[in-house]
Design an enzyme around this catalytic site. Sequence first.
Site, PDB file in Angstrom:
ATOM      1  N   ASP A 405       6.574   1.510  -0.356  1.00  0.00           N
ATOM      2  CA  ASP A 405       6.091   2.434   0.667  1.00  0.00           C
ATOM      3  C   ASP A 405       6.985   3.669   0.774  1.00  0.00           C
ATOM      4  O   ASP A 405       8.202   3.586   0.633  1.00  0.00           O
ATOM      5  CB  ASP A 405       6.060   1.698   2.011  1.00  0.00           C
ATOM      6  N   GLU A 458       4.057   4.577  -3.734  1.00  0.00           N
ATOM      7  CA  GLU A 458       3.331   5.524  -2.893  1.00  0.00           C
ATOM      8  C   GLU A 458       4.239   6.748  -2.772  1.00  0.00           C
ATOM      9  O   GLU A 458       5.139   6.788  -1.943  1.00  0.00           O
ATOM     10  CB  GLU A 458       3.042   4.934  -1.509  1.00  0.00           C
TER      11      GLU A 458
END
Length: 728
Positions: A405, A458
């Site tokens: 993330d 990401e």
Amino acid sequence: MSSRIDRDVINALIAGHFADPFSVLGMHQTQAGLEVRALLPDATDVWVIEPKTGRKVGKLECLDARGFFCGVLPRRKNFFRYQLAVTWHGQQNLIDDPYRFGPLIQEMDAWLLSEGTHLRPYETLGAHADTMDGVTGTRFSVWAPNARRVSVVGQFNYWDGRRHPMRLRKESGIWELFIPGAHNGQLYKFELLDANGNLRIKADPYAFEAQMRPETASMICGLPEKVTPGEERQKANQFDAPISIYEVHLGSWRRHTDNNFWLSYRELADQLVPYAKWMGFTHLELLPVNEHPFDGSWGYQPTGLYAPTRRFGTRDDFRYFINAAHAAGLNVILDWVPGHFPSDEFSLAEFDGTHLYEHSDPREGYHQDWNTLIYNYGRREVSNYLVGNALYWMERFGIDALRVDAVASMIYRDYSRKEGEWIPNEFGGRENLEAIEFLRNTNRIIGEQVPGAVSMAEESTDFSGVTRPPETGGLGFWYKWNLGWMHDTLDYMKLDPVYRQYHHDKLTFGMLYNHTENFVLPLSHDEVVHGKKSILDRMPGDAWQKFANLRAYYGWMWAFPGKKLLFMGNEFAQGREWNHDASLDWHLLEGGDNWHHGVQRLVRDLNHTYRHHKALHELDFDAYGFEWLVVDDNERSVLIFVRRDKAGNEIIVASNFTPVPRHDYRFGINQPGRWREILNTDSMHYHGSNTGNGGVVHSDEIESHGRQHSLNLTLPPLATIWLMREGE
């Protein structure tokens, strides 16, 4: 009383201000003989017992009413195994003395932990059931180099920090203690007298299980057995494999209708897993399952990095869920958050009174967007804590991939910061060199230690080489989310078709950089929250056109180069934004057949067709796998391309992004012959208008678009069609 123990030492020990309890407590050789000392608050009578015979060897004298006992065994010269018979409140208990056991952590482990190269620190640190010298119990260890004193507190000692102060291993900054009788299932924490003399109660950073919010204690829990990935699971992650990911938030995929309570891990294994398999997805991606205190963070602010959340059951229940997914042929991806952690007092923040896990300067250590703290990747023990966590999920749970993330927030020091709010690196640049090295090292170790496992980033900027090897300047990820493609295509799709001709490049631009990284095309949870609307609700037009636009878009996405990701609810066109506190709108699929059923059937067919045809996935990251046939017909908003496999087999993909059917649309092709329509998003099966080409079309030897042969098709309104060559 031994002359070596003065009143100040006893006072400090009882007050919890003494850093070296093993120098006082336990059995010691003195001039008078063997001396046994114990701190046993509230005890009234203490005897030393020899376990072999059960005989009382000597009585300990109470030297301080607060619980300090001491006694000399004059007839004994050599150390021996002993127990203590302790009377509390009129009842005698036979206990083993924690302070008769030697050091726990091996020198090599301590050295590797200090160097930050212990690949599996969780095998040493934390709480581990063990048997020492024939005594069962639990060994505890925690890294807190600047603490003045650390104790284990828990259900086994009335949460009393006086009872079990730990031994400091100065060479590593690790505190350790073996507590006889402490067992799996019991709750515990660490009580620290920190560097500033303040008392802190901390959860174990390496706890394998933890309490669910609002409680915060850690739980003694055995280390899970290792999971060996099979060959099929390894193949399913490869670059040439069909990868279609169903992204799921376990707490809101489906809930009990009577009380809106979550499904358990085992209920999800029985319901979610068969559904994802039936829908044709290849992978499940789980929003973070690490224990976290705030539901509204969706798991992205974890406090128990090694503990699956208890919201849905136990650690073993989670393993049951993973096993069920694997048995169904689904690989499992875990969203992993090594970029920041919350500032809750019971967690990592100022762990030992210093900024141990985070940077001390808020310009480096504070994330102002999320009110969280940023890991100090340059500290070896911190990066080791995180690298070990990656291996832990993969090796001990069988997680097949980690999706990392917020990578951009990690690799840029000025991420979301104004001038003056960040500190340049040693070369004056904006890159976080320590974070970059941490990511490279983590990916390298995953590749070396877990065959077939992969990582996905990401990453929202144009940082070069996210999926390229570190030796060429890359970060070493296997895949990267293509957020640029997602934004461009959604911006295009929300336009009234009248205006799409002026924004044709939003659909074509992606191919200009497509081969710079190994991309995943994501329609993730981030696109259906915070007022962005659902994917369906972004589509223009009346209800019929909204659904037609969505179907055309999905047909385009599944054929475009790159692996696929779809957040739950989008597969049946949920109309409202995602709400983490409620179930998906499954009622939309109740009653008679409707447009939502049509989209669900389409996604299922897209998945199964995509998996069946190598041309749609085998060469996602090879220029040979894609070719434009029609790229410049912006006036009619038509785009046509070819997908190709290694053997040269082709699938033609044609999209018409206007509500006007395009009859007699001729375009050049590479391979003449008979072409079958294998998918049409306008089919009545999906509640479309059923415009098409009668199933099969034959090419003509008519030149078009610079090619000798061509097809003459009807392109349905707001639709995408796929055609497969099936003969001459």
